[in-house]
Design a protein around this motif. Sequence first.
Motif, PDB file in Angstrom:
ATOM      1  N   THR A 215       0.836  -1.202   0.000  1.00 32.72           N
ATOM      2  CA  THR A 215       0.000   0.000   0.000  1.00 32.72           C
ATOM      3  C   THR A 215       0.869   1.250   0.000  1.00 32.72           C
ATOM      4  OG1 THR A 215      -1.797  -1.137   1.145  1.00 32.72           O
ATOM      5  CG2 THR A 215      -1.772   1.269   1.270  1.00 32.72           C
ATOM      6  N   ILE A 216       0.574   2.172  -0.929  1.00 31.94           N
ATOM      7  CA  ILE A 216       1.342   3.390  -1.111  1.00 31.94           C
ATOM      8  C   ILE A 216       0.471   4.592  -0.754  1.00 31.94           C
ATOM      9  CG2 ILE A 216       2.589   4.819  -2.783  1.00 31.94           C
ATOM     10  CD1 ILE A 216       3.048   2.207  -4.415  1.00 31.94           C
ATOM     11  N   TYR A 217       0.986   5.457   0.107  1.00 32.31           N
ATOM     12  CA  TYR A 217       0.321   6.722   0.423  1.00 32.31           C
ATOM     13  C   TYR A 217       1.052   7.825  -0.340  1.00 32.31           C
ATOM     14  CZ  TYR A 217      -2.177   4.858   4.582  1.00 32.31           C
ATOM     15  OH  TYR A 217      -2.996   4.169   5.441  1.00 32.31           O
ATOM     16  N   ASN A 218       0.308   8.705  -1.006  1.00 28.74           N
ATOM     17  CA  ASN A 218       0.906   9.850  -1.673  1.00 28.74           C
ATOM     18  C   ASN A 218       0.562  11.132  -0.927  1.00 28.74           C
ATOM     19  OD1 ASN A 218       2.225  10.984  -4.268  1.00 28.74           O
ATOM     20  ND2 ASN A 218       0.387  12.226  -4.001  1.00 28.74           N
ATOM     21  N   ASP A 219       1.586  11.880  -0.528  1.00 27.22           N
ATOM     22  CA  ASP A 219       1.444  13.190   0.121  1.00 27.22           C
ATOM     23  C   ASP A 219       0.361  13.183   1.196  1.00 27.22           C
ATOM     24  OD1 ASP A 219       3.491  14.341  -1.342  1.00 27.22           O
ATOM     25  OD2 ASP A 219       2.181  15.243  -2.832  1.00 27.22           O
ATOM     26  N   PRO A 220       0.474  12.305   2.198  1.00 26.86           N
ATOM     27  CA  PRO A 220      -0.581  12.250   3.215  1.00 26.86           C
ATOM     28  C   PRO A 220      -0.552  13.465   4.140  1.00 26.86           C
ATOM     29  CG  PRO A 220       1.233  10.795   3.805  1.00 26.86           C
ATOM     30  CD  PRO A 220       1.537  11.323   2.437  1.00 26.86           C
ATOM     31  N   VAL A 221      -1.658  14.178   4.201  1.00 20.84           N
ATOM     32  CA  VAL A 221      -1.831  15.311   5.113  1.00 20.84           C
ATOM     33  C   VAL A 221      -3.252  15.251   5.670  1.00 20.84           C
ATOM     34  CG1 VAL A 221      -0.186  16.750   3.822  1.00 20.84           C
ATOM     35  CG2 VAL A 221      -2.628  16.918   3.296  1.00 20.84           C
ATOM     36  N   GLY A 222      -3.561  16.147   6.603  1.00 15.95           N
ATOM     37  CA  GLY A 222      -4.928  16.252   7.096  1.00 15.95           C
ATOM     38  C   GLY A 222      -5.207  15.503   8.367  1.00 15.95           C
ATOM     39  N   GLY A 223      -4.194  14.841   8.934  1.00 16.39           N
ATOM     40  CA  GLY A 223      -4.380  14.091  10.165  1.00 16.39           C
ATOM     41  C   GLY A 223      -4.534  12.605   9.915  1.00 16.39           C
ATOM     42  N   ALA A 224      -3.992  11.793  10.800  1.00 15.47           N
ATOM     43  CA  ALA A 224      -4.009  10.344  10.632  1.00 15.47           C
ATOM     44  C   ALA A 224      -5.422   9.777  10.607  1.00 15.47           C
ATOM     45  CB  ALA A 224      -3.192   9.684  11.747  1.00 15.47           C
ATOM     46  N   GLU A 225      -6.369  10.503  11.224  1.00 12.75           N
ATOM     47  CA  GLU A 225      -7.746   9.986  11.267  1.00 12.75           C
ATOM     48  C   GLU A 225      -8.346   9.848   9.878  1.00 12.75           C
ATOM     49  OE1 GLU A 225      -7.815  14.462  11.824  1.00 12.75           O
ATOM     50  OE2 GLU A 225      -6.676  12.768  12.651  1.00 12.75           O
ATOM     51  N   LYS A 226      -7.869  10.623   8.909  1.00 12.39           N
ATOM     52  CA  LYS A 226      -8.380  10.509   7.544  1.00 12.39           C
ATOM     53  C   LYS A 226      -8.024   9.155   6.918  1.00 12.39           C
ATOM     54  CE  LYS A 226      -8.650  15.335   5.980  1.00 12.39           C
ATOM     55  NZ  LYS A 226      -9.956  15.290   5.329  1.00 12.39           N
ATOM     56  N   TYR A 227      -7.045   8.465   7.491  1.00  6.84           N
ATOM     57  CA  TYR A 227      -6.551   7.208   6.924  1.00  6.84           C
ATOM     58  C   TYR A 227      -6.938   5.998   7.770  1.00  6.84           C
ATOM     59  CZ  TYR A 227      -3.933  10.639   4.349  1.00  6.84           C
ATOM     60  OH  TYR A 227      -3.610  11.709   3.565  1.00  6.84           O
ATOM     61  N   ALA A 228      -7.803   6.230   8.743  1.00  3.23           N
ATOM     62  CA  ALA A 228      -8.147   5.179   9.698  1.00  3.23           C
ATOM     63  C   ALA A 228      -8.786   3.967   9.027  1.00  3.23           C
ATOM     64  CB  ALA A 228      -9.065   5.735  10.781  1.00  3.23           C
ATOM     65  N   ASP A 229      -9.531   4.185   7.932  1.00  5.36           N
ATOM     66  CA  ASP A 229     -10.215   3.084   7.251  1.00  5.36           C
ATOM     67  C   ASP A 229      -9.388   2.505   6.104  1.00  5.36           C
ATOM     68  OD1 ASP A 229     -12.427   3.375   8.910  1.00  5.36           O
ATOM     69  OD2 ASP A 229     -13.432   4.763   7.553  1.00  5.36           O
ATOM     70  N   MET A 230      -8.168   3.007   5.924  1.00  5.94           N
ATOM     71  CA  MET A 230      -7.307   2.541   4.843  1.00  5.94           C
ATOM     72  C   MET A 230      -6.327   1.483   5.351  1.00  5.94           C
ATOM     73  SD  MET A 230      -8.162   4.336   2.157  1.00  5.94           S
ATOM     74  CE  MET A 230      -9.030   5.868   1.751  1.00  5.94           C
ATOM     75  N   PRO A 231      -5.836   0.617   4.461  1.00  3.49           N
ATOM     76  CA  PRO A 231      -4.764  -0.285   4.874  1.00  3.49           C
ATOM     77  C   PRO A 231      -3.543   0.511   5.319  1.00  3.49           C
ATOM     78  CG  PRO A 231      -5.650  -0.910   2.727  1.00  3.49           C
ATOM     79  CD  PRO A 231      -6.226   0.439   3.053  1.00  3.49           C
ATOM     80  N   ALA A 232      -2.747  -0.049   6.204  1.00  5.58           N
ATOM     81  CA  ALA A 232      -1.547   0.632   6.687  1.00  5.58           C
ATOM     82  C   ALA A 232      -0.575   0.871   5.537  1.00  5.58           C
ATOM     83  CB  ALA A 232      -0.882  -0.196   7.778  1.00  5.58           C
ATOM     84  N   ALA A 233       0.187   1.942   5.644  1.00  3.98           N
ATOM     85  CA  ALA A 233       1.124   2.323   4.589  1.00  3.98           C
ATOM     86  C   ALA A 233       2.378   1.453   4.621  1.00  3.98           C
ATOM     87  CB  ALA A 233       1.516   3.786   4.736  1.00  3.98           C
ATOM     88  N   ASP A 234       2.741   0.895   3.467  1.00  5.22           N
ATOM     89  CA  ASP A 234       4.033   0.244   3.302  1.00  5.22           C
ATOM     90  C   ASP A 234       5.069   1.220   2.768  1.00  5.22           C
ATOM     91  OD1 ASP A 234       3.307  -2.578   3.952  1.00  5.22           O
ATOM     92  OD2 ASP A 234       1.941  -2.288   2.265  1.00  5.22           O
ATOM     93  N   LEU A 235       4.629   2.155   1.931  1.00  3.41           N
ATOM     94  CA  LEU A 235       5.498   3.153   1.329  1.00  3.41           C
ATOM     95  C   LEU A 235       4.756   4.484   1.291  1.00  3.41           C
ATOM     96  CD1 LEU A 235       8.011   4.062  -0.339  1.00  3.41           C
ATOM     97  CD2 LEU A 235       6.828   3.183  -2.373  1.00  3.41           C
ATOM     98  N   VAL A 236       5.433   5.558   1.700  1.00  2.00           N
ATOM     99  CA  VAL A 236       4.876   6.907   1.631  1.00  2.00           C
ATOM    100  C   VAL A 236       5.724   7.729   0.668  1.00  2.00           C
ATOM    101  CG1 VAL A 236       4.402   9.040   2.894  1.00  2.00           C
ATOM    102  CG2 VAL A 236       3.912   6.838   3.961  1.00  2.00           C
TER     103      VAL A 236
END
Length: 258
Positions: A60-81
């Motif tokens: 799982t790749i996250y691109n430019d994650p901002v806005g607080g970790a809560e926005k990603y709570a329902d997403m799979p954990a990041a392997d690469l950012v």
Amino acid sequence: MQMNRRDALKITAAWAAAATFMPFAARAGGHGDMYEAEGGEIGIHPVDHASFVMTTPLGTIYNDPVGGAEKYADMPAADLVLITHEHGDHFNLDTLNGVVGEGTMLLTNPSVYEKLPEALKAKAQMIGNGETTEMMGVGIEAIPAYNLTEERKKFHPKGRDNGYVLTLAGMRIYIAGDTEDIPEMRALKDIDMAFVPMNLPYTMDPIAAAGGVAAFAPKVVYPYHYRDQDPKEFAAKLAELGAGSEVKYGAWYGEQHA
């Protein structure tokens, strides 16, 4: 450890040569769209503005994650950012600290790398314009991202910020970052999926974005980072130019924009 340019280019070329490109078969999938790929599916899950999550057969790749970790709570954990540059709508330490786990890797441009605390630096690589590397089995090339218009050069000076081309699961995926219609974007080849910004005064308007995208004609293109611009104006101009690219509307700003 960052690879030298020659070895990294060999890896990227090998991935591309071995790829058997599968037909795109997108379907609605929860937060985003799913595409058939080698070894499974690639999922595109818009979060907000320039932030999105990409699920792939390799991780799982996250691109430019901002806005607080809560926005990603329902997403799979990041392997690469991936982080394209230092502006606050692309780089936020509080969010990074919340989404980076023990095994997460980071890839940034040099200016962001220097701003990371030591704990995050230990998980990170930096890469500059024109350089290549490989992480998590993904071939990655740093594409320049910058402003051409004189009065906008202060926002994204040439040589500082990155876009990325990812080679994975039989696809080449371009994440433009913040850029105008630059020659390096127009020169891209064999792009299956692209994410292209269009908001003034920081990047370009929808007409300029369509002109740039038409030059390299990806199979699928997502307008992102557009805020008050009209992505459908981009789509209409792209069709007028005969690019043949499918335009996808992610819910970057809420369902009313999808």
